[in-house]
Design a protein around this motif. Structure first.
Motif, PDB file in Angstrom:
ATOM      1  N   PHE B   3      76.489 121.455 -13.468  1.00  0.00           N
ATOM      2  CA  PHE B   3      75.824 120.158 -13.561  1.00  0.00           C
ATOM      3  C   PHE B   3      76.821 119.002 -13.415  1.00  0.00           C
ATOM      4  O   PHE B   3      76.544 117.996 -12.771  1.00  0.00           O
ATOM      5  CB  PHE B   3      75.103 120.051 -14.909  1.00  0.00           C
ATOM      6  N   GLN B   4      78.005 119.176 -14.042  1.00  0.00           N
ATOM      7  CA  GLN B   4      78.993 118.090 -14.066  1.00  0.00           C
ATOM      8  C   GLN B   4      79.832 118.005 -12.798  1.00  0.00           C
ATOM      9  O   GLN B   4      80.484 116.998 -12.560  1.00  0.00           O
ATOM     10  CB  GLN B   4      79.920 118.276 -15.286  1.00  0.00           C
ATOM     11  N   ARG B   5      79.828 119.071 -11.993  1.00  0.00           N
ATOM     12  CA  ARG B   5      80.686 119.112 -10.824  1.00  0.00           C
ATOM     13  C   ARG B   5      80.440 117.926  -9.886  1.00  0.00           C
ATOM     14  O   ARG B   5      81.365 117.224  -9.492  1.00  0.00           O
ATOM     15  CB  ARG B   5      80.461 120.431 -10.079  1.00  0.00           C
ATOM     16  N   LYS B   6      79.157 117.715  -9.584  1.00  0.00           N
ATOM     17  CA  LYS B   6      78.805 116.613  -8.674  1.00  0.00           C
ATOM     18  C   LYS B   6      79.213 115.273  -9.257  1.00  0.00           C
ATOM     19  O   LYS B   6      79.785 114.426  -8.576  1.00  0.00           O
ATOM     20  CB  LYS B   6      77.282 116.589  -8.476  1.00  0.00           C
ATOM     21  N   ILE B   7      78.890 115.084 -10.528  1.00  0.00           N
ATOM     22  CA  ILE B   7      79.172 113.805 -11.181  1.00  0.00           C
ATOM     23  C   ILE B   7      80.676 113.558 -11.201  1.00  0.00           C
ATOM     24  O   ILE B   7      81.144 112.464 -10.886  1.00  0.00           O
ATOM     25  CB  ILE B   7      78.605 113.797 -12.626  1.00  0.00           C
ATOM     26  N   PHE B   8      81.438 114.591 -11.538  1.00  0.00           N
ATOM     27  CA  PHE B   8      82.887 114.454 -11.696  1.00  0.00           C
ATOM     28  C   PHE B   8      83.566 113.997 -10.403  1.00  0.00           C
ATOM     29  O   PHE B   8      84.289 113.005 -10.388  1.00  0.00           O
ATOM     30  CB  PHE B   8      83.479 115.788 -12.167  1.00  0.00           C
ATOM     31  N   PHE B   9      83.320 114.717  -9.315  1.00  0.00           N
ATOM     32  CA  PHE B   9      84.035 114.396  -8.073  1.00  0.00           C
ATOM     33  C   PHE B   9      83.627 113.028  -7.516  1.00  0.00           C
ATOM     34  O   PHE B   9      84.485 112.248  -7.107  1.00  0.00           O
ATOM     35  CB  PHE B   9      83.822 115.508  -7.036  1.00  0.00           C
ATOM     36  N   ILE B  10      82.338 112.743  -7.533  1.00  0.00           N
ATOM     37  CA  ILE B  10      81.898 111.443  -6.991  1.00  0.00           C
ATOM     38  C   ILE B  10      82.452 110.310  -7.862  1.00  0.00           C
ATOM     39  O   ILE B  10      82.999 109.321  -7.358  1.00  0.00           O
ATOM     40  CB  ILE B  10      80.344 111.361  -6.918  1.00  0.00           C
ATOM     41  N   SER B  11      82.334 110.467  -9.168  1.00  0.00           N
ATOM     42  CA  SER B  11      82.768 109.399 -10.081  1.00  0.00           C
ATOM     43  C   SER B  11      84.275 109.191 -10.005  1.00  0.00           C
ATOM     44  O   SER B  11      84.759 108.059 -10.041  1.00  0.00           O
ATOM     45  CB  SER B  11      82.385 109.738 -11.520  1.00  0.00           C
ATOM     46  N   TYR B  12      85.020 110.314  -9.916  1.00  0.00           N
ATOM     47  CA  TYR B  12      86.476 110.177  -9.855  1.00  0.00           C
ATOM     48  C   TYR B  12      86.920 109.475  -8.578  1.00  0.00           C
ATOM     49  O   TYR B  12      87.792 108.612  -8.591  1.00  0.00           O
ATOM     50  CB  TYR B  12      87.157 111.550  -9.978  1.00  0.00           C
ATOM     51  N   PHE B  13      86.265 109.853  -7.486  1.00  0.00           N
ATOM     52  CA  PHE B  13      86.591 109.232  -6.204  1.00  0.00           C
ATOM     53  C   PHE B  13      86.325 107.720  -6.266  1.00  0.00           C
ATOM     54  O   PHE B  13      87.165 106.909  -5.863  1.00  0.00           O
ATOM     55  CB  PHE B  13      85.755 109.880  -5.093  1.00  0.00           C
ATOM     56  N   LEU B  14      85.174 107.348  -6.816  1.00  0.00           N
ATOM     57  CA  LEU B  14      84.821 105.922  -6.901  1.00  0.00           C
ATOM     58  C   LEU B  14      85.745 105.175  -7.869  1.00  0.00           C
ATOM     59  O   LEU B  14      86.179 104.059  -7.582  1.00  0.00           O
ATOM     60  CB  LEU B  14      83.354 105.771  -7.331  1.00  0.00           C
ATOM     61  N   ALA B  15      86.057 105.811  -9.003  1.00  0.00           N
ATOM     62  CA  ALA B  15      86.925 105.166  -9.996  1.00  0.00           C
ATOM     63  C   ALA B  15      88.327 104.948  -9.426  1.00  0.00           C
ATOM     64  O   ALA B  15      88.918 103.871  -9.588  1.00  0.00           O
ATOM     65  CB  ALA B  15      86.983 106.019 -11.260  1.00  0.00           C
ATOM     66  N   LEU B  16      88.837 105.968  -8.729  1.00  0.00           N
ATOM     67  CA  LEU B  16      90.177 105.849  -8.122  1.00  0.00           C
ATOM     68  C   LEU B  16      90.188 104.778  -7.038  1.00  0.00           C
ATOM     69  O   LEU B  16      91.116 103.956  -6.968  1.00  0.00           O
ATOM     70  CB  LEU B  16      90.581 107.191  -7.493  1.00  0.00           C
ATOM     71  N   ALA B  24      94.679  98.354 -10.302  1.00  0.00           N
ATOM     72  CA  ALA B  24      94.664  98.476 -11.769  1.00  0.00           C
ATOM     73  C   ALA B  24      95.555  99.634 -12.218  1.00  0.00           C
ATOM     74  O   ALA B  24      95.906 100.503 -11.424  1.00  0.00           O
ATOM     75  CB  ALA B  24      93.232  98.734 -12.227  1.00  0.00           C
ATOM     76  N   SER B  25      95.916  99.642 -13.498  1.00  0.00           N
ATOM     77  CA  SER B  25      96.756 100.725 -14.031  1.00  0.00           C
ATOM     78  C   SER B  25      95.927 101.992 -14.205  1.00  0.00           C
ATOM     79  O   SER B  25      94.687 101.951 -14.199  1.00  0.00           O
ATOM     80  CB  SER B  25      97.340 100.315 -15.379  1.00  0.00           C
ATOM     81  N   HIS B  26      96.641 103.133 -14.384  1.00  0.00           N
ATOM     82  CA  HIS B  26      95.903 104.396 -14.469  1.00  0.00           C
ATOM     83  C   HIS B  26      95.023 104.470 -15.714  1.00  0.00           C
ATOM     84  O   HIS B  26      94.041 105.211 -15.736  1.00  0.00           O
ATOM     85  CB  HIS B  26      96.866 105.593 -14.394  1.00  0.00           C
ATOM     86  N   GLN B  27      95.358 103.701 -16.758  1.00  0.00           N
ATOM     87  CA  GLN B  27      94.499 103.717 -17.957  1.00  0.00           C
ATOM     88  C   GLN B  27      93.100 103.186 -17.639  1.00  0.00           C
ATOM     89  O   GLN B  27      92.108 103.642 -18.195  1.00  0.00           O
ATOM     90  CB  GLN B  27      95.100 102.847 -19.088  1.00  0.00           C
ATOM     91  N   ILE B  28      93.064 102.224 -16.722  1.00  0.00           N
ATOM     92  CA  ILE B  28      91.779 101.610 -16.365  1.00  0.00           C
ATOM     93  C   ILE B  28      90.873 102.601 -15.621  1.00  0.00           C
ATOM     94  O   ILE B  28      89.655 102.515 -15.693  1.00  0.00           O
ATOM     95  CB  ILE B  28      92.017 100.327 -15.512  1.00  0.00           C
ATOM     96  N   ILE B  29      91.508 103.576 -14.932  1.00  0.00           N
ATOM     97  CA  ILE B  29      90.714 104.574 -14.188  1.00  0.00           C
ATOM     98  C   ILE B  29      89.755 105.282 -15.161  1.00  0.00           C
ATOM     99  O   ILE B  29      88.592 105.530 -14.844  1.00  0.00           O
ATOM    100  CB  ILE B  29      91.627 105.603 -13.477  1.00  0.00           C
ATOM    101  N   GLY B  30      90.255 105.563 -16.371  1.00  0.00           N
ATOM    102  CA  GLY B  30      89.430 106.223 -17.393  1.00  0.00           C
ATOM    103  C   GLY B  30      88.212 105.387 -17.773  1.00  0.00           C
ATOM    104  O   GLY B  30      87.112 105.918 -17.952  1.00  0.00           O
ATOM    105  N   VAL B  31      88.424 104.079 -17.874  1.00  0.00           N
ATOM    106  CA  VAL B  31      87.316 103.168 -18.215  1.00  0.00           C
ATOM    107  C   VAL B  31      86.318 103.131 -17.063  1.00  0.00           C
ATOM    108  O   VAL B  31      85.103 103.230 -17.266  1.00  0.00           O
ATOM    109  CB  VAL B  31      87.842 101.736 -18.506  1.00  0.00           C
ATOM    110  N   PHE B  32      86.860 103.019 -15.831  1.00  0.00           N
ATOM    111  CA  PHE B  32      85.985 103.000 -14.652  1.00  0.00           C
ATOM    112  C   PHE B  32      85.181 104.291 -14.576  1.00  0.00           C
ATOM    113  O   PHE B  32      83.980 104.282 -14.314  1.00  0.00           O
ATOM    114  CB  PHE B  32      86.812 102.859 -13.364  1.00  0.00           C
ATOM    115  N   TYR B  33      85.887 105.427 -14.814  1.00  0.00           N
ATOM    116  CA  TYR B  33      85.211 106.726 -14.714  1.00  0.00           C
ATOM    117  C   TYR B  33      84.045 106.800 -15.705  1.00  0.00           C
ATOM    118  O   TYR B  33      82.944 107.215 -15.353  1.00  0.00           O
ATOM    119  CB  TYR B  33      86.185 107.884 -14.965  1.00  0.00           C
ATOM    120  N   LEU B  34      84.333 106.352 -16.929  1.00  0.00           N
ATOM    121  CA  LEU B  34      83.311 106.401 -17.984  1.00  0.00           C
ATOM    122  C   LEU B  34      82.052 105.615 -17.574  1.00  0.00           C
ATOM    123  O   LEU B  34      80.916 106.061 -17.765  1.00  0.00           O
ATOM    124  CB  LEU B  34      83.903 105.841 -19.278  1.00  0.00           C
ATOM    125  N   MET B  35      82.274 104.458 -16.966  1.00  0.00           N
ATOM    126  CA  MET B  35      81.142 103.607 -16.566  1.00  0.00           C
ATOM    127  C   MET B  35      80.451 104.167 -15.321  1.00  0.00           C
ATOM    128  O   MET B  35      79.230 104.294 -15.278  1.00  0.00           O
ATOM    129  CB  MET B  35      81.625 102.180 -16.285  1.00  0.00           C
TER     130      MET B  35
END
Lengths: 223, 84
Positions: B3-16, B24-35
């Motif tokens: 279930f999470q596979r699709k969400i993970f790759f798309i979200s990570y790509f968009l956040a990065l 932005a710094s790498h810490q912000i990637i985590g915030v972007f990913y969460l949103m």
């Protein structure tokens, strides 16, 4: 866990009563056919039993266990929805591995219709191929009661016949509630029939009762 | 988890991508990913493929559990990136 007891199911949308104090009983080894006109509430009833649709009131019990939500029904009730539910972009083999336990997996992996499709993904399959995989997944799951909502959607006559025989062969191990828009499919498969009309469920003993209820015409029955 | 596979790759790509665009710094990637993962979950499953939920429902997973899993993965990702 030898019986599914459904009682007091009431559901209304915008002040229109769809299900009114519905009672349904299904035993393991029984195939119960649920028929009714389009929009009569057949799918809604199955979803309420499964736990994905909220009811105004409901009582569902399997054996001695009261099923209040989806999690309570885990390994007890499974539901085949009308439309395809398989996730895309993943091989059929992986989907079978994730869905079924060791014992049941083998039967599905070696099934004559499934075997040639194992390395394909959902988006590369026809509607009929997807449907037979879904039906086999659901009926080979651990669940003791299976709710099949229009299982023959998009299935060719030869596969339909295969599925009917397959379910009949396996019926002793589980209880089934089945709906279909083509009532002949239900009649062929079911041990007993219930008819849903105006929110009420009525036991059908003779096909001729369906004429009186306005579900089929006399000509249709003679045909 | 499937279930999470699709969400993970798309979200990570968009956040990065977003982090690279705004430098932005790498810490912000985590915030972007969460949103972003919340929106990807909503879009992929609730809007585009709502019937696929039934695969997971039949495994005993309800919507609440699936939403919690999206949030927890986002949170773990956020914590890891904050610590690095």
């Amino acid at each position: 866990m030898n019986n599914l007891h459904v009682d007091s199911i009431t559901k209304s949308y915008n002040n229109k009563v769809v299900l009114s104090d519905v009672f349904l009983f299904c035993e393991k080894g029984e195939i119960k056919g649920l028929i009714g006109r389009n929009g009569s509430g057949k799918s809604t009833l199955l979803k309420i039993i499964f736990g994905t649709e909220k009811a105004d009131s409901k009582f569902v019990k399997i054996g001695g266990k009261v099923i209040k939500n989806l999690s309570d029904g885990r390994n007890l009730i499974n539901y085949l929805p009308q439309d395809s539910f398989l996730p895309n972009n993943i091989s059929i083999k992986s989907l079978i591995y994730l869905f079924l336990d060791n014992k049941n997996r083998k039967v599905v992996l070696e099934n004559e219709y499934v075997k040639p499709l194992l390395n394909k993904k959902k988006q590369n399959l026809s509607g009929g191929e997807i449907r037979i995989i879904e039906i086999l997944l659901i009926i080979h799951s651990k669940a003791e009661f299976i709710l099949l909502d229009e299982p023959f959607n998009g299935v060719s006559p030869i596969v339909k016949e295969y599925i009917v025989k397959y379910i009949k062969k396996l019926k002793l191990t589980k209880g089934y509630i089945i709906t279909d828009h083509d009532y002949e499919n239900v009649i062929n498969l079911a041990d007993s029939i219930v008819y849903l009309q105006n929110g009420f469920l009525k036991q059908i003993n003779e096909e001729s009762e369906l004429i009186e209820l306005g579900y089929i015409t006399k000509n249709y029955l003679q045909h | 988890m499937l279930f999470q596979r699709k969400i993970f790759f798309i979200s990570y790509f968009l956040a990065l991508s977003l982090a690279l665009i705004i430098k932005a710094s790498h810490q912000i990637i985590g915030v972007f990913y969460l949103m972003i993962s919340t929106f990807v979950h909503l879009f992929v499953y609730d809007i585009l493929n709502s019937n696929q939920y039934y695969y997971y429902f039949n495994l005993g997973l309800n919507k609440t559990k699936l939403w919690i899993s999206t949030f927890v993965i986002g949170l773990i990702n956020f914590i890891i990136l904050s610590v690095i």
